[in-house]
Design a protein around this motif. Structure first.
Motif, mmCIF file in Angstrom:
data_model
loop_
_atom_site.group_PDB
_atom_site.id
_atom_site.type_symbol
_atom_site.label_atom_id
_atom_site.label_comp_id
_atom_site.label_asym_id
_atom_site.label_seq_id
_atom_site.Cartn_x
_atom_site.Cartn_y
_atom_site.Cartn_z
ATOM 1 N N ASP A 8 0.976 -1.078 -0.125
ATOM 2 C CA ASP A 8 -0.107 -0.150 -0.058
ATOM 3 C C ASP A 8 0.967 1.247 -0.037
ATOM 4 N N GLY A 9 0.169 2.245 -0.104
ATOM 5 C CA GLY A 9 1.129 3.605 -0.323
ATOM 6 C C GLY A 9 0.458 4.585 -1.068
ATOM 7 N N PRO A 10 0.727 5.944 -1.071
ATOM 8 C CA PRO A 10 0.292 6.975 -1.812
ATOM 9 C C PRO A 10 0.464 6.810 -3.296
ATOM 10 N N GLY A 11 0.401 7.542 -4.393
ATOM 11 C CA GLY A 11 0.909 7.582 -5.675
ATOM 12 C C GLY A 11 2.440 7.976 -5.800
ATOM 13 N N VAL A 123 -0.312 -7.809 -4.029
ATOM 14 C CA VAL A 123 -1.229 -7.167 -4.404
ATOM 15 C C VAL A 123 -1.058 -5.547 -3.905
ATOM 16 N N GLU A 124 -1.216 -4.516 -4.918
ATOM 17 C CA GLU A 124 -1.044 -3.397 -4.576
ATOM 18 C C GLU A 124 -2.196 -2.411 -4.551
ATOM 19 N N GLY A 125 -2.102 -1.233 -3.606
ATOM 20 C CA GLY A 125 -3.546 -0.485 -3.559
ATOM 21 C C GLY A 125 -3.427 0.548 -2.561
ATOM 22 N N ARG A 126 -4.431 0.872 -1.867
ATOM 23 C CA ARG A 126 -4.419 1.736 -0.642
ATOM 24 C C ARG A 126 -4.913 1.035 0.680
ATOM 25 N N ASP A 127 -5.784 0.088 0.382
ATOM 26 C CA ASP A 127 -6.465 -0.504 1.555
ATOM 27 C C ASP A 127 -6.217 -1.834 1.471
ATOM 28 N N ILE A 128 -5.051 -2.328 1.026
ATOM 29 C CA ILE A 128 -4.939 -3.945 0.979
ATOM 30 C C ILE A 128 -4.719 -4.579 2.245
ATOM 31 N N LEU A 174 -7.768 13.247 -0.750
ATOM 32 C CA LEU A 174 -9.093 12.628 -0.833
ATOM 33 C C LEU A 174 -9.003 11.219 -0.362
ATOM 34 N N ASP A 175 -7.876 10.224 -0.886
ATOM 35 C CA ASP A 175 -7.801 9.135 -0.627
ATOM 36 C C ASP A 175 -7.458 8.768 0.987
ATOM 37 N N SER A 176 -6.645 9.881 1.663
ATOM 38 C CA SER A 176 -6.348 9.737 3.011
ATOM 39 C C SER A 176 -7.614 9.933 4.061
ATOM 40 N N THR A 177 -8.537 10.651 3.572
ATOM 41 C CA THR A 177 -9.578 11.365 4.465
ATOM 42 C C THR A 177 -10.942 10.956 4.084
ATOM 43 N N SER A 181 -12.667 3.047 4.258
ATOM 44 C CA SER A 181 -11.272 2.626 3.945
ATOM 45 C C SER A 181 -10.005 3.455 3.455
ATOM 46 N N PRO A 182 -9.817 4.380 4.366
ATOM 47 C CA PRO A 182 -8.790 5.546 3.741
ATOM 48 C C PRO A 182 -7.431 4.781 3.734
ATOM 49 N N LEU A 183 -6.508 5.496 3.084
ATOM 50 C CA LEU A 183 -5.169 5.227 2.986
ATOM 51 C C LEU A 183 -4.403 5.558 4.114
ATOM 52 N N ARG A 184 -3.929 4.385 4.693
ATOM 53 C CA ARG A 184 -3.155 4.637 5.923
ATOM 54 C C ARG A 184 -2.469 2.955 6.365
ATOM 55 N N PRO A 185 -1.457 3.261 6.872
ATOM 56 C CA PRO A 185 -0.776 1.896 6.975
ATOM 57 C C PRO A 185 -1.281 0.943 8.099
ATOM 58 N N ALA A 186 -1.484 -0.371 7.757
ATOM 59 C CA ALA A 186 -2.160 -1.371 8.800
ATOM 60 C C ALA A 186 -0.981 -1.159 9.976
#
Ligand code: DC
Length: 213
Positions: A8-11, A123-128, A174-177, A181-186
């Protein structure tokens, strides 16, 4: 043997290149979940639906199939790998992907894809690591300095993605807020700052984590 690595991670943090190489090294499949959200966004735009309105978004994607075959993204069997990188899709994808019911459907499609790949995938993404595969064998969260990420994005050779820093910042915000399923590390993800690392160094580091696991 089952092996699921969540990346996971930002662009612009290096997810796609790292995930592709890592998958090759592990003899595993590679799933780019961002391409699913991009293909759904393309379907929404093609239907003339309002990306802000969940009901219209769902109507636009109803009955449509999104798949990934040999690294190509297919919408109802049509290769849309190039179109999903357009400025229009990139500009609307964070709005479309914030809708909870759309996410629920795409997450299900992503889990099925990995099952068909024999449960062996990067598997790559924001909320994997947080939502799609909370039980992944390894979770990494790639991050990098925002200026470096924007520079990488605009320097992507052979790719139609040319995203300025302001556009990338907006998408990350937008993805983090978003509430769903916001973008954030597990909590159990290994965070890797790729600002000063080359691709091979990152892949080596992750491979090392897997042998320790
Ligand atoms: O990885 P990418 O830049 O192609 O992703 C495009 C957008 O899709 C991203 O800005 C947010 C959304 N996305 C998501 O919400 N969840 C994912 N697992 C992957 C992508």
């Amino acid at each position: 043997m089952r092996l699921i690595v969540a990346v996971d991670g930002p662009g612009g943090a290096g997810k796609s290149t790292v995930s592709r190489l890592l998958a090759r090294r592990l003899g595993a499949a590679h799933l780019d979940t961002g391409a699913f959200y991009r293909a759904a966004t393309l379907a929404v735009l093609e239907a003339g639906a309002d990306p802000e309105d969940e009901a219209s978004v769902l109507e636009a994607i109803d009955g449509r199939t999104i798949d990934q075959v040999d690294g190509r993204t297919l919408l109802d069997g049509r290769d849309v790998s190039k179109e999903i990188r357009s400025e229009e899709v990139t500009g609307a994808v964070s709005t479309v992907s914030a809708h909870p019911e759309l996410r629920r459907r795409l997450v299900e499609a992503q889990r099925q894809w990995v099952r068909r790949a024999g449960d062996r995938a990067v598997v790559e993404g924001r909320d994997i690591g947080t939502v799609v595969f909370p039980d992944a064998d390894l979770k990494v969260f790639l991050d990098a300095d925002p200026a470096v990420r924007a520079a990488r994005r605009s320097g992507e050779i052979g790719s139609a993605v040319s995203e300025g820093k302001a556009a990338l910042d907006r998408r990350d915000r937008l993805d983090s807020t978003r509430p769903t399923s916001p973008l954030r590390p597990a909590p159990d993800a290994v965070v890797i700052d790729t600002t000063h690392l080359g691709i091979d160094e990152v892949v080596d580091h992750i491979t090392g984590l897997l042998t320790q696991a």
